[in-house]
Design a protein around this motif. Structure first.
Motif, PDB file in Angstrom:
ATOM      1  N   ASN A  36       0.923  -1.319   0.047  1.00  0.00           N
ATOM      2  CA  ASN A  36      -0.038  -0.193  -0.153  1.00  0.00           C
ATOM      3  C   ASN A  36       0.690   1.279   0.085  1.00  0.00           C
ATOM      4  N   ASN A  37       1.289   1.671  -1.148  1.00  0.00           N
ATOM      5  CA  ASN A  37       2.638   2.595  -1.173  1.00  0.00           C
ATOM      6  C   ASN A  37       2.270   4.013  -1.549  1.00  0.00           C
ATOM      7  N   VAL A  38       0.996   4.282  -2.147  1.00  0.00           N
ATOM      8  CA  VAL A  38       0.941   5.714  -2.567  1.00  0.00           C
ATOM      9  C   VAL A  38       0.900   6.630  -1.495  1.00  0.00           C
ATOM     10  N   GLY A  39       1.466   7.782  -1.719  1.00  0.00           N
ATOM     11  CA  GLY A  39       1.506   8.868  -0.890  1.00  0.00           C
ATOM     12  C   GLY A  39       2.280  10.088  -1.345  1.00  0.00           C
ATOM     13  N   THR A  40       2.055  11.203  -0.781  1.00  0.00           N
ATOM     14  CA  THR A  40       2.502  12.520  -1.199  1.00  0.00           C
ATOM     15  C   THR A  40       2.983  13.446  -0.100  1.00  0.00           C
ATOM     16  N   ASN A  41       3.567  14.636  -0.441  1.00  0.00           N
ATOM     17  CA  ASN A  41       4.011  15.646   0.700  1.00  0.00           C
ATOM     18  C   ASN A  41       4.176  16.688  -0.040  1.00  0.00           C
ATOM     19  N   LYS A  42       3.758  17.874   0.622  1.00  0.00           N
ATOM     20  CA  LYS A  42       3.969  19.378   0.376  1.00  0.00           C
ATOM     21  C   LYS A  42       4.751  20.121   1.606  1.00  0.00           C
ATOM     22  N   PRO A  43       5.858  20.084   1.850  1.00  0.00           N
ATOM     23  CA  PRO A  43       6.238  20.846   3.066  1.00  0.00           C
ATOM     24  C   PRO A  43       5.821  22.017   3.186  1.00  0.00           C
ATOM     25  N   GLN A  44       5.582  22.272   4.373  1.00  0.00           N
ATOM     26  CA  GLN A  44       4.926  23.953   4.443  1.00  0.00           C
ATOM     27  C   GLN A  44       5.129  24.258   6.000  1.00  0.00           C
ATOM     28  N   THR A  61       1.895  26.862  10.301  1.00  0.00           N
ATOM     29  CA  THR A  61       1.080  27.960  10.327  1.00  0.00           C
ATOM     30  C   THR A  61       0.668  28.711   9.080  1.00  0.00           C
ATOM     31  N   GLU A  62       1.434  27.933   7.938  1.00  0.00           N
ATOM     32  CA  GLU A  62       0.853  28.350   6.669  1.00  0.00           C
ATOM     33  C   GLU A  62       0.465  27.412   5.789  1.00  0.00           C
ATOM     34  N   VAL A  63       0.109  26.102   6.352  1.00  0.00           N
ATOM     35  CA  VAL A  63      -0.455  25.010   5.626  1.00  0.00           C
ATOM     36  C   VAL A  63      -1.657  25.620   5.027  1.00  0.00           C
ATOM     37  N   GLU A  64      -2.022  25.499   3.659  1.00  0.00           N
ATOM     38  CA  GLU A  64      -3.221  25.747   3.014  1.00  0.00           C
ATOM     39  C   GLU A  64      -4.248  24.545   3.257  1.00  0.00           C
ATOM     40  N   ARG A  65      -5.246  24.897   3.218  1.00  0.00           N
ATOM     41  CA  ARG A  65      -6.612  23.892   3.284  1.00  0.00           C
ATOM     42  C   ARG A  65      -6.509  22.642   2.081  1.00  0.00           C
ATOM     43  N   GLU A  66      -5.981  23.453   0.959  1.00  0.00           N
ATOM     44  CA  GLU A  66      -6.063  22.420  -0.172  1.00  0.00           C
ATOM     45  C   GLU A  66      -5.129  21.267  -0.027  1.00  0.00           C
ATOM     46  N   THR A  67      -3.769  21.923   0.878  1.00  0.00           N
ATOM     47  CA  THR A  67      -2.632  21.001   0.903  1.00  0.00           C
ATOM     48  C   THR A  67      -3.290  20.150   1.909  1.00  0.00           C
ATOM     49  N   LEU A  68      -3.814  20.444   3.054  1.00  0.00           N
ATOM     50  CA  LEU A  68      -4.191  19.578   4.097  1.00  0.00           C
ATOM     51  C   LEU A  68      -5.149  18.503   3.557  1.00  0.00           C
ATOM     52  N   LEU A 121      -4.903  11.341   0.326  1.00  0.00           N
ATOM     53  CA  LEU A 121      -4.219  10.385  -0.473  1.00  0.00           C
ATOM     54  C   LEU A 121      -3.257   9.604   0.464  1.00  0.00           C
ATOM     55  N   ASN A 122      -2.901  10.331   1.678  1.00  0.00           N
ATOM     56  CA  ASN A 122      -1.974   9.445   2.612  1.00  0.00           C
ATOM     57  C   ASN A 122      -2.829   8.477   3.404  1.00  0.00           C
ATOM     58  N   VAL A 123      -4.049   9.093   3.959  1.00  0.00           N
ATOM     59  CA  VAL A 123      -4.522   8.330   4.949  1.00  0.00           C
ATOM     60  C   VAL A 123      -5.959   7.772   4.431  1.00  0.00           C
ATOM     61  N   ARG A 124      -6.955   8.637   3.624  1.00  0.00           N
ATOM     62  CA  ARG A 124      -8.217   8.019   3.198  1.00  0.00           C
ATOM     63  C   ARG A 124      -8.090   6.863   2.168  1.00  0.00           C
ATOM     64  N   SER A 125      -7.283   7.067   1.228  1.00  0.00           N
ATOM     65  CA  SER A 125      -7.080   6.024   0.069  1.00  0.00           C
ATOM     66  C   SER A 125      -6.203   4.924   0.487  1.00  0.00           C
ATOM     67  N   ALA A 126      -5.204   5.096   1.504  1.00  0.00           N
ATOM     68  CA  ALA A 126      -4.537   3.987   2.016  1.00  0.00           C
ATOM     69  C   ALA A 126      -5.445   3.199   3.007  1.00  0.00           C
ATOM     70  N   ALA A 178       4.217  19.049   9.259  1.00  0.00           N
ATOM     71  CA  ALA A 178       3.114  18.704  10.377  1.00  0.00           C
ATOM     72  C   ALA A 178       2.219  17.880   9.620  1.00  0.00           C
ATOM     73  N   VAL A 179       1.686  18.013   8.461  1.00  0.00           N
ATOM     74  CA  VAL A 179       0.784  17.389   7.846  1.00  0.00           C
ATOM     75  C   VAL A 179       1.060  16.010   7.422  1.00  0.00           C
ATOM     76  N   TYR A 180       2.177  15.805   7.091  1.00  0.00           N
ATOM     77  CA  TYR A 180       2.822  14.717   6.504  1.00  0.00           C
ATOM     78  C   TYR A 180       3.279  13.749   7.761  1.00  0.00           C
ATOM     79  N   CYS A 181       3.744  14.187   8.837  1.00  0.00           N
ATOM     80  CA  CYS A 181       3.886  13.497  10.060  1.00  0.00           C
ATOM     81  C   CYS A 181       2.849  12.948  10.527  1.00  0.00           C
ATOM     82  N   MET A 182       1.616  13.665  10.500  1.00  0.00           N
ATOM     83  CA  MET A 182       0.198  13.392  11.116  1.00  0.00           C
ATOM     84  C   MET A 182      -0.247  12.233  10.478  1.00  0.00           C
ATOM     85  N   THR A 183      -0.133  12.250   9.161  1.00  0.00           N
ATOM     86  CA  THR A 183      -0.891  11.217   8.012  1.00  0.00           C
ATOM     87  C   THR A 183       0.185   9.763   8.384  1.00  0.00           C
TER      88      THR A 183
END
Length: 250
Positions: free
Chosen positions: A89-97, A100-107, A113-118, A153-158
């Motif tokens: 189950n390999n698919v995943g992505t990241n967009k480092p930010q 305090t600047e993480v956009e909701r689209e990035t979230l 991709l990293n959690v729901r699809s996995a 932060a988002v990548y670590c969370m996922t």
């Protein structure tokens, strides 16, 4: 890891595997490693050309599926399989930010991709494995599923979520002889990350955090996946195999 002899515990003859994100990088290396060990591999990616070159290099062992892992039809296709012994189950992505600047689209992108699809891909595969009474699921985690990191932060969370999912699945499915583990790589040299390592400052920062003193390669991850997929790991479930050169041990 010698898996060339028929009696090797790393042989996967007559096993059927499915690898998502198999077109490039880690996923491609995993598909190749499982095929070399005798498995019939369904290789999933969005780019047909990548899958064609992969399949041509392993005649009769790689079945290409051009698909988007977030597509409901893809999940249905998995559930329609008569047999599935291994899921990577390999698919995943990241967009480092910065946090305090993480956009909701990035979230939303990374969570989806990293959690729901996995989760949904693992669920579809598990439904096939439950019917046959066996299987091995390997979720692709990250060393960032065990630590924290600046701008991730988002990548670590996922990836922490993937570790929790792996443990919960392992406990629930163990009685059905379905093993569930994760592989947690450090920074690995791939076509995606290679340009990053051309930045001397970034390269030095990464190297300074890896006690072994060098960047990981895709085969390092693929070998770990092979171990967890194989009979050699028959008593291993609910674990995370870190391929991080000691990063998380410091």
């Amino acid at each position: 890891m010698n898996d060339d002899t028929p009696s090797s515990p790393f042989r996967l003859d007559k096993k059927r595997a499915l690898v998502t994100g198999a077109g490039k990088g880690i996923g491609r290396a995993c598909a190749q490693r499982l095929a070399k060990s005798g498995a019939n591999v369904i290789a999933v990616a969005r780019t047909e050309a990548d899958l064609e070159t992969l399949a041509s290099a392993h005649p009769g062992l790689i079945e290409p599926w051009v698909a988007d892992v977030t597509d409901e039809k893809f999940l249905q296709r998995i559930e329609s399989l008569e047999r599935l012994d291994i899921l990577v189950n390999n698919v995943g992505t990241n967009k480092p930010q910065p946090f305090t600047e993480v956009e909701r689209e990035t979230l939303d992108l990374i969570l989806n991709l990293n959690v729901r699809s996995a989760f949904l891909v693992a669920q579809a595969a598990a439904r096939v494995m439950v019917k046959q009474g066996s299987g091995s699921i390997i979720n692709m985690g990250s060393q960032m599923g065990h630590v924290g990191a600046k701008n991730r932060a988002v990548y670590c969370m996922t990836k922490h979520a993937i570790e929790g999912l792996t443990k919960a699945m392992a406990v629930e499915l163990a009685v059905l002889d379905i093993r569930v583990n994760s592989v947690a790589p450090t920074f690995i040299e791939t076509p995606l990350t290679k340009p990053m390592f051309e930045n001397p400052e970034f390269h030095q920062d990464v190297i300074s955090r890896i006690p072994m003193g060098h960047i990981g390669q895709v085969d390092d991850v693929a070998n770990a996946v092979l171990f967890l997929a194989s009979p050699a790991a028959n008593m291993v479930t609910g674990d995370s195999l870190k391929v991080d050169g000691g990063w998380t041990a410091v």
